[in-house]
Structure formats: C-alpha cells, structure tokens
Design an enzyme around this catalytic site. Structure first.
Site, PDB file in Angstrom:
ATOM      1  N   GLU A 286       0.828  -1.201   0.000  1.00  0.00           N
ATOM      2  CA  GLU A 286       0.000   0.000   0.000  1.00  0.00           C
ATOM      3  C   GLU A 286       0.868   1.259   0.000  1.00  0.00           C
ATOM      4  OE1 GLU A 286      -3.434   2.011   2.905  1.00  0.00           O
ATOM      5  OE2 GLU A 286      -2.031   0.520   3.695  1.00  0.00           O
ATOM      6  N   LYS A 350      -9.459   2.406  -2.927  1.00  0.00           N
ATOM      7  CA  LYS A 350      -9.936   1.907  -1.646  1.00  0.00           C
ATOM      8  C   LYS A 350     -11.321   2.468  -1.369  1.00  0.00           C
ATOM      9  CE  LYS A 350      -8.520   1.399   3.204  1.00  0.00           C
ATOM     10  NZ  LYS A 350      -7.522   1.778   4.226  1.00  0.00           N
ATOM     11  N   CYS A 403      -5.373  -2.437   2.711  1.00  0.00           N
ATOM     12  CA  CYS A 403      -5.252  -2.288   4.164  1.00  0.00           C
ATOM     13  C   CYS A 403      -6.351  -3.066   4.876  1.00  0.00           C
ATOM     14  CB  CYS A 403      -5.241  -0.811   4.538  1.00  0.00           C
ATOM     15  SG  CYS A 403      -4.814  -0.498   6.268  1.00  0.00           S
TER      16      CYS A 403
END
Length: 529
Positions: A286, A350, A403
C-alpha cells in the site's frame, strides 16, 4: 470450583469491576500473535459467574435491572480492547510532535467506546439469563449479535473478534467456511464459557458433552478438509511479493523519495534464488510509490524498463483526480496495474477508508473545532466508488483489498464470485512490531478460507506472504525484514464449501442459541410458579 464461583458471584463495587476488567484483558491472549486460546476458558467462566451476581434487589425497571450486567460487560470489554488494541497508539507516535496529544484518545478512548458493544452483549444475554446451561447459550447469542454489530455500525471495526481465538491454525480455521465468522463468534463463546457449569450440577453433563461435541466436530472438519486433495491445478501464476521495509519517517519525505523508489525497484528486479523462476506478477505494498505518477512520468518509464514482456506490476499508490475548481483535487488510496510498456492499464481505489486516519468524519463541523486526522499523512482521501478484478497474465482475475478492508468478511465475500485470487496490500509500518500486524495477517488468512481463494499479501514492513485457499501459509517474510517472496501459485477448482450460504448458517446458529436460552428461561419460570 464452587467456592471460587461463589466468591466471584459475591464480589461488589470496584472488586467486581476489576475482576471483569482483568478477565477481559486475559482473554486477549487468545488472539494472534499469542494464540493461547486456553485463556478464554478462564475469562468467559469468570464472566458468567460475575453475571450470576449482577442483580438488583427489590422491584426495578428494565434498564435498572440490566445496568449491573451492562457494567460487567463494559469492564470486560474495556479490558479486552485495551489489551488488544493498545498498539493503535503507535501510529500517533510517527509524528509525535503533532499527534502525541491524542494518544489517550487512541489507547484509552477507542477501547472505552468499543467496550459498549460488549456491555450490550452482556445486557442482552442477561435478558435470557437462567441458572443452568441456558445462560451459556444466552451469552453466546449476546456476543454473536454484538460481534455482528461491530462489523456494520459506525463504518465497522470487527478487529480481534472472539471467534479468531478458536482459529489459531489452519486446521481450526476450516469451520468458518461453513458457518462464517458470525457463527464462529457465537460457537466460540458457547464453548469457552462452558466450564462455568463445573461450579454446579445443573446442566453440567449436557453442557460439557455439547462442548466436547462442538470441539470434536471443529477439529474433525478441519482435518478432513485439509486432507482432501485439491486435484491437479488448472493454471499457475508466478508471483513476486516485495516487502521494502521503508521507515515511516522516510515514507513521505520528498528529500529521499527517489532513493525510496529506487530501493523498491531494485528489490523487484533482483535475481530469484531459483534461476528458473520468472515472475509474471509483481506486487508492491500500500502507498509504496512515494509520489504521484502524474508528477513523475519518468517513474513510469523506469518501471517499463524494469518489467519484461508479459509481466504486470500492481503497486499501491496515491491517485489524484481533478484540479482546482470548487471541489479541488481528490486523492484516492489505490492500487494501479502497470504493464511492460510502463503504462497504467487499470486501477482500483480503496472503498472502505479508515476514519480519523485517511479522512476526518464530519470534516466541516469537526474542522471548525480545530480537529484533524489523528495520524500523519500527506492528504485526506476520497472513497472509491466500486471494486473490480484486475486481469493478470493467463487471464487470472485478481481482486484487490487495501489495508484493513480485508478484515470485513462481507466486504470481501460480496465481490469474489468472479475472482481467481485475492490481493491484499497494506502498510502496517504505522504499528511497528506490535500484535497489530500479526492480527491483520491472521484475518487475511481467515478470508482465504471463507472464500476458498488463494491470497497474496504485500505489507511494507510485514507480514507479507502467500496464503493458499485453505489458509495455509505457503511462504512469508517476518516483520521488518527487507526482501521478496517468490512463489508459483496453482489454481484449482473452487472449494465446494465456499458456495454454502455461511452467513445464513451463522444467523441460524444465533437464532438457535436465542431459542435455547429463551426456552431455558421459560422453563425456569414455569417451575418457579
């Protein structure tokens, strides 16, 4: 045992609160990296005995009657979440000069708020409380509902759910493919609390027999599923996972961004231990790219030179849209797919952002109060609109989760129907060598079991690795190790078990415990009359 239970039942005031707090804190040992699930066989019986004594004398309304039980559950939850989530405060120390003031909010405030879920769980259980095995079913129902609420309320945060304590190794993870995390949470509490019956004769034999039966089925199912052959692979994919181990003090430092980027490229292009291995797919963590590609087209050209024919790189990067105007520039925490020509051929943003970490909830209102994000970072992020698979060599479809998106069972399950492999990229360097990264990795393992899909994971400082479709770690790098993982992943037919409606089965288990507890309560009342 009866003497111990009697002493706990009669505790009052600060001694009762302290005992509940310590019982909750002790239960944390059931989570990764400790995996001492036996601790829960102590903590939950203590909780049952505390609830046996959580009563008020004389006539009282519903809320007053439930208040002592809620208090016990809150203190139990406060101990559990304080012992299990203290590492969140590490993120505030990355830029301590700016954010150390908020350390009590993270280390104490978050556990105090999360404890309300367990207070609710215990109060709900107390509604169905009886003096026999029915109260154990009531507690399982209460915690099952509470853990589900933790998945969905206030953007959700189902971290360190009780059910994970019952899944320390792959053989004990397989049941989640049949009952889901909802079912595992309830069943785990039911079994963990069962030793409380040893303090009396009411339902002890039945309860212990049920506990032994559930544990035996849990172990046997796991052994059978891991022993079942997967069959010959239909396709394979050669994967290189890069773990650069970049310090958070350097990650967004413009003065060293070229060196940071160059070190990741160097790792990616390094020779494999096996000379015959040639990666088809390279995965970076990430936000591993320390700048915007729109500002550095030369970086894309360098990646094009690094990649050979047929290779694809998926890299965590910040993506921007718009410029100026009323809304200004929007930034996305994304993964981008780059081909051998140095072109970005796909991107996924995301969707489930971290409140107070990647954005400030109610920004207009809280901003006027002088509040801002509670962790360091270059900008606020905008949530993505949708998720889709990225096509890899061999027409392998990879679905990315960024994440902590990987900790949400329903979020992962909803999109994997047309997917061959799950990709998880993260930057757990925020939390150092604390329990956080290990617990994050464990939850990724369980997602692989639930979906029946292999999972590849790149974390900046670890844990990076490859997990097969039954939760077994094929290869991984330890925390703070700089290096790569090279693995050829075989793709088999999807597991039949993953097609089961495990959410419905989990809900059925909850309803079964509710009916059991209600029936026991009703029977007790009828006998009293």
């Amino acid at each position: 045992m009866e003497r111990l239970a009697g002493r706990i039942i009669l505790l009052w005031g600060w001694r009762r609160a302290l005992t509940a707090f310590l019982a909750g804190a002790f239960a944390v040992l059931g989570q990764a990296p400790y995996d001492f699930f036996a601790a829960c066989f102590v903590s939950f019986p203590v909780l049952v005995w505390l609830l046996d004594g959580a009563a008020v004398s004389g006539p009282a309304g519903l809320l007053r009657r439930l208040a002592p039980a809620f208090a016990v559950g809150w203190w139990f939850g406060f101990g559990y979440f304080l012992g299990g989530l203290w590492w969140i405060g590490s993120a505030l120390l990355v830029e301590a000069d700016s954010f150390a003031w908020a350390l009590p909010l993270a280390v104490i405030g978050i556990p105090a708020l999360m404890a309300f879920f367990y207070g609710f769980a215990v109060a709900l259980a107390r509604l169905f409380w009886s003096n026999n095995i029915g109260r154990i079913a009531a507690l399982a129902f209460g915690f099952g509902i509470s853990e589900w609420l933790r998945m969905v309320l206030f953007t959700g945060f189902p971290w360190a759910a009780i059910g994970y304590a019952a899944m320390p190794v792959p053989m004990l993870m397989q049941s989640v493919s049949a009952v889901g995390l909802i079912g595992m949470n309830a069943l785990a509490v039911f079994v963990f609390a069962m030793p409380a019956l040893l303090a009396g004769n009411r339902g002890a034999r039945l309860g212990l027999a049920l506990a032994v039966l559930i544990v035996a089925a849990h172990v046997a199912f796991g052994y059978w599923r891991l022993s079942a052959p997967l069959g010959p692979p239909e396709r394979t994919l050669a994967v290189r996972i890069v773990q650069p181990s970049i310090s958070m003090n350097e990650k967004w430092d413009a003065a060293v961004q070229d060196r940071v980027f160059g070190s990741i490229v160097e790792l990616s292009a390094g020779p494999p231990q096996d000379a015959s291995f040639k990666p088809q797919f390279i995965l970076w963590p990430e936000t591993s790219v320390p700048f915007l590609f729109t500002d550095r087209p030369d970086a894309l050209a360098a990646l094009g030179q690094m990649l050979s024919d047929g290779q694809v790189l998926i890299a965590g990067a910040v993506r921007s849209e718009g410029a100026g105007g009323k809304e200004g520039t929007r930034y996305y925490n994304s993964v981008v797919a780059i081909d051998e020509g140095g072109e970005i051929v796909d991107a996924v943003d995301k969707i489930h952002l971290v409140p107070f970490g990647e954005y400030l909830p109610f920004a207009d209102w809280l901003g006027r109060l002088g509040l801002e994000k509670l962790v360091a970072g270059p900008m606020d992020f905008t949530a993505g609109a949708s998720r889709h698979p990225i096509t890899l060599p061999g027409d392998i479809r990879a679905l990315p989760f960024i994440c902590y998106e990987i900790i949400f069972p329903d979020l992962v399950a909803v999109d994997v129907g047309s997917t061959d492999i799950i990709v998880n990229v993260t930057n757990d360097a925020w939390f150092g060598d604390t329990p956080g990264p290990y617990q994050h990795f464990r939850q990724a393992q369980v997602r692989a079991v639930e979906t029946g899909l292999p999972l590849v994971r790149a974390a900046n400082t670890g844990v990076s690795g490859v997990i097969d479709q039954r939760g077994r770690v094929v290869d991984a790098l330890a925390i703070d190790v700089r290096g790569v993982v090279d693995v050829t992943i075989p793709f088999h037919d999807p597991d039949t078990m993953t097609r089961f409606p495990f959410r419905l089965i989990g809900v059925g288990i909850l309803l079964g415990f509710a009916a059991f507890a209600f029936g026991a309560k009703l029977r007790q009342r009828l006998r009293a009359n």
